[in-house]
Design an enzyme around this catalytic site. Sequence first.
Site, PDB file in Angstrom:
ATOM      1  N   GLU A 109      -9.357  -7.575  -1.524  1.00  0.00           N
ATOM      2  CA  GLU A 109      -8.119  -8.456  -1.503  1.00  0.00           C
ATOM      3  C   GLU A 109      -8.528  -9.963  -0.871  1.00  0.00           C
ATOM      4  O   GLU A 109      -9.132  -9.728   0.326  1.00  0.00           O
ATOM      5  CB  GLU A 109      -7.161  -7.925  -0.782  1.00  0.00           C
ATOM      6  CG  GLU A 109      -5.458  -8.775  -0.612  1.00  0.00           C
ATOM      7  CD  GLU A 109      -4.306  -7.865  -0.520  1.00  0.00           C
ATOM      8  OE1 GLU A 109      -4.410  -6.865  -0.244  1.00  0.00           O
ATOM      9  OE2 GLU A 109      -3.137  -8.783  -0.410  1.00  0.00           O
ATOM     10  N   LYS A 159      -4.896   5.672  -0.990  1.00  0.00           N
ATOM     11  CA  LYS A 159      -5.695   4.502  -0.606  1.00  0.00           C
ATOM     12  C   LYS A 159      -5.281   4.321   0.969  1.00  0.00           C
ATOM     13  O   LYS A 159      -4.207   4.412   1.127  1.00  0.00           O
ATOM     14  CB  LYS A 159      -5.011   3.247  -1.479  1.00  0.00           C
ATOM     15  CG  LYS A 159      -5.679   2.168  -1.144  1.00  0.00           C
ATOM     16  CD  LYS A 159      -5.425   1.085  -2.005  1.00  0.00           C
ATOM     17  CE  LYS A 159      -4.295   0.196  -1.907  1.00  0.00           C
ATOM     18  NZ  LYS A 159      -4.023  -0.407  -0.489  1.00  0.00           N
ATOM     19  N   GLU A 207      -6.403   1.291   4.099  1.00  0.00           N
ATOM     20  CA  GLU A 207      -6.814   0.139   4.324  1.00  0.00           C
ATOM     21  C   GLU A 207      -8.222   0.393   5.530  1.00  0.00           C
ATOM     22  O   GLU A 207      -8.074   1.014   6.426  1.00  0.00           O
ATOM     23  CB  GLU A 207      -6.115  -0.908   5.033  1.00  0.00           C
ATOM     24  CG  GLU A 207      -4.821  -1.163   3.963  1.00  0.00           C
ATOM     25  CD  GLU A 207      -3.942  -2.452   4.587  1.00  0.00           C
ATOM     26  OE1 GLU A 207      -4.131  -2.763   5.671  1.00  0.00           O
ATOM     27  OE2 GLU A 207      -2.952  -2.680   3.682  1.00  0.00           O
TER      28      GLU A 207
HETATM   29  O1  KIV Z   1       0.213  -2.084  -1.578  1.00  0.00           O
HETATM   30  C1  KIV Z   1      -0.231  -2.767  -2.532  1.00  0.00           C
HETATM   31  O2  KIV Z   1       0.246  -3.174  -3.337  1.00  0.00           O
HETATM   32  C2  KIV Z   1      -1.777  -3.087  -2.433  1.00  0.00           C
HETATM   33  C3  KIV Z   1      -2.265  -3.803  -3.564  1.00  0.00           C
HETATM   34  C4  KIV Z   1      -1.995  -5.457  -3.390  1.00  0.00           C
HETATM   35  C5  KIV Z   1      -3.650  -3.753  -3.783  1.00  0.00           C
HETATM   36  O3  KIV Z   1      -2.224  -2.523  -1.411  1.00  0.00           O
END
Ligand code: KIV
Length: 289
Positions: free
Chosen positions: A206, A137, A139
């Site tokens: 988010e 993941k 951003e």
């Molecule tokens: O780092 C994290 O836990 C996140 C979630 C809040 C989606 O990015």
Amino acid sequence: MTHAQNAPDSSPANPKALYGGTSSRRITVRDIAAAKARGEKWPMLTAYDAMTASVFDEAGIPVLLVGDSMGNCHLGYESTVPVTLDEIAVLSAAVVRGSKRALVVADLPFGTYQEGPVQALRSATRLVKETGVGAIKLEGGERSAEQIRLLVDAGIPVMAHIGLTPQSVNAFGGYPVQGRGEEAAQQLLRDAKAVQDAGAFSVVLELVPAELAAEVTRTLHIPTVGIGAGPDCDAQVLVWTDMAGMTSGRVPRFVKQYADVRASLTDAARAFGADVTAGAYPAEAHSFH
Ligand code: KIV
């Protein structure tokens, strides 16, 4: 209404369901895509260690996120900004070892992908090879599209993350709701489209108004994963320490606490302390001769 319509549904759960399904092999991004096609909603939780991961995995949570929220929730930092790739790598490997079925997604921490696609690929490749996570993941919407494209081209599934992106806390000046007002809403829609076009298999929304999150969810063919984004996203994620009542002090308004683990642990520690000081532990049953 017929009797059959009134009777409780005794048909077995869909064996392919992400949550409640019976398949024990690891969930893949193809299963995630199939769930969107079926209109199935699914839960995701963060995990930062093998033991907690095994609990959530056995509970059937299909996706575990080794989030850089470990900065605040596990490593004692003020924010996610100081988290390093080494820290994510160690804890991601632990979560993979602790789980059998869940798709494990690892966050790329701040400073490990913003320089450009090549840096992102180097960081992501290291996590996939060293830890065994099934996806990464990162951003950013339009601003991270090139990074996403290169990772996906290299065979690394990517979950995108738009709206409030906590790694930009210093630029946001806090954690405000995003996408309010026409211009901000249009930007969020462009970001969502950009990450989908770049090949992301899902996108975290988010702190976004519920109506806007619903529009993004209707518009995209990849699943949206909401956190503070209302009920209409395809999936919902919570930071486990918030969800289980382990976090001390105030939690964000969007959090629902399903347990009071902090109070239980406090009680257990106090009872242990009291037993030891009173000489009540260890008792005969705990002793060897
Ligand atoms: O780092 C994290 O836990 C996140 C979630 C809040 C989606 O990015």
